[in-house]
Design an enzyme around this catalytic site. Structure first.
Site, short mmCIF file in Angstrom:
data_model
loop_
_atom_site.label_atom_id
_atom_site.label_comp_id
_atom_site.label_asym_id
_atom_site.label_seq_id
_atom_site.Cartn_x
_atom_site.Cartn_y
_atom_site.Cartn_z
N SER A 174 40.49 40.24 31.52
CA SER A 174 39.35 40.20 32.34
C SER A 174 38.03 40.74 31.86
O SER A 174 38.28 41.41 30.70
CB SER A 174 39.93 41.51 33.29
OG SER A 174 38.85 41.92 34.17
N TYR A 187 43.14 49.86 34.21
CA TYR A 187 43.07 48.51 34.25
C TYR A 187 42.36 47.82 33.21
O TYR A 187 42.70 46.85 32.47
CB TYR A 187 42.82 47.86 35.49
CG TYR A 187 42.78 46.45 35.81
CD1 TYR A 187 43.95 45.71 36.12
CD2 TYR A 187 41.31 45.60 35.77
CE1 TYR A 187 43.79 44.40 36.42
CE2 TYR A 187 41.46 44.27 35.98
CZ TYR A 187 42.83 43.65 36.19
OH TYR A 187 42.57 42.19 36.42
N LYS A 191 43.49 45.50 29.99
CA LYS A 191 42.91 44.25 29.70
C LYS A 191 42.46 44.04 28.30
O LYS A 191 42.26 42.90 27.77
CB LYS A 191 41.92 43.87 30.82
CG LYS A 191 42.73 43.59 32.23
CD LYS A 191 43.89 42.64 31.95
CE LYS A 191 44.44 42.16 33.38
NZ LYS A 191 45.55 41.27 33.34
#
Length: 283
Positions: A174, A187, A191
């Site tokens: 991401s 998150y 990533k």
């Protein structure tokens, strides 16, 4: 919430399974308008909807046979039917569950006799908020699902087929993993770890297996809905290309990174962001 969203196989067993898979391919009749069977097989995790489904769809369209995974059995069955049950199978389970990882790889080998491509797409982002207040148990859950599961699937597909026969792995990272991302820090960290995992595997698995990553910006999926729902035009206006991403954008990138056209590419992270990073420049 940016989008992100395995038994050592003996050579003899793999060969027997491959012969069985070849027999099945010979018996199958392709539907009109579909690409002929490519002879290649992919395993795509977290693919009952969203980015994973878009990737599976792109693989099926070019003639690959595909095994998709997902947590919800009903949603997975529906996805298999939409994609075409003549070329697609589903294995329900949680990505971080090692038993599920092993079963998924066993099933794809039993059904198709090979697993050329692995796409690690399954991911979670259960928390929004500052890092200073992050529950460490939540951070562990995010890493288990987003990173450790990807390593587990990669180990299993490597042992089952790819070590002896080659192939390609694509990890869905991401843009949150390559820049600061306020309120989705856990998150983003996971990533960033996916990007580094890509480098490690690309180095260790060469020359048999190429390993690359894709880093999407906001893609229109249920997973990222909170980022644009009710304000899509406003959100899209920040992108030089004037729109948010769609799953097909990532499907095309994954298809390229698992094709012969990318045969000299490994260890790279392909940013697919509609040009949003261009706005980080001066002026």
């Amino acid at each position: 919430m940016t989008e992100g969203t395995g038994q050592t196989g003996q050579t003899e067993q793999a060969g027997q399974a491959g012969q069985a898979g070849q027999a099945r391919r010979t018996e199958r009749t392709d539907q009109p308008g579909r690409a002929p069977d490519s002879g290649k097989v992919a395993l795509v995790t977290g693919a009952s909807r969203g980015i994973g489904y878009g990737i599976a769809e792109a693989f099926v369209a070019r003639g690959d046979r595909v095994c998709i995974t997902g947590r919800g059995e009903d949603a997975l069955k529906e996805a298999v039917e939409r994609l075409g049950s003549d070329r697609v199978i589903g294995v329900a389970g949680k990505a971080h569950d090692e038993a599920h990882q092993a079963i998924a790889v066993e099933r794809v080998m039993e059904a198709f006799g090979r697993v050329d491509f692995l796409v690690n797409n399954a991911g979670t982002n259960p928390v929004l908020g500052p890092m200073a207040e992050l529950d460490l148990n939540v951070a562990r859950k995010v890493f288990e699902t987003n990173v450790v599961s990807a390593l587990g699937f990669a180990q299993l597909t490597w042992r089952a087929w790819q070590r002896e026969n080659g192939g390609a792995i694509v990890n869905i990272a991401s843009v949150a993993g390559i820049s600061a991302s306020p309120f989705i820090g856990a998150y983003g960290m996971s990533k960033a770890a996916m990007v580094n995992l890509t480098l490690q595997l690309a180095h260790e698995f060469a020359p048999a297996v190429r390993v690359n990553a894709i880093a999407p910006a906001v893609v229109k999926t249920r997973f990222a809905q909170a980022l644009y729902e009710g304000r899509e035009a406003e959100a899209a206006a920040a992108y030089p290309l004037g729109r948010l991403g769609v799953p097909e954008d990532i499907g095309g990138a994954a298809a390229f990174l698992t094709s012969d056209q990318s045969d000299w590419i490994t260890g790279q992270t392909l940013v697919v962001d509609g040009g949003i990073f261009l706005n980080a420049g001066v002026g």
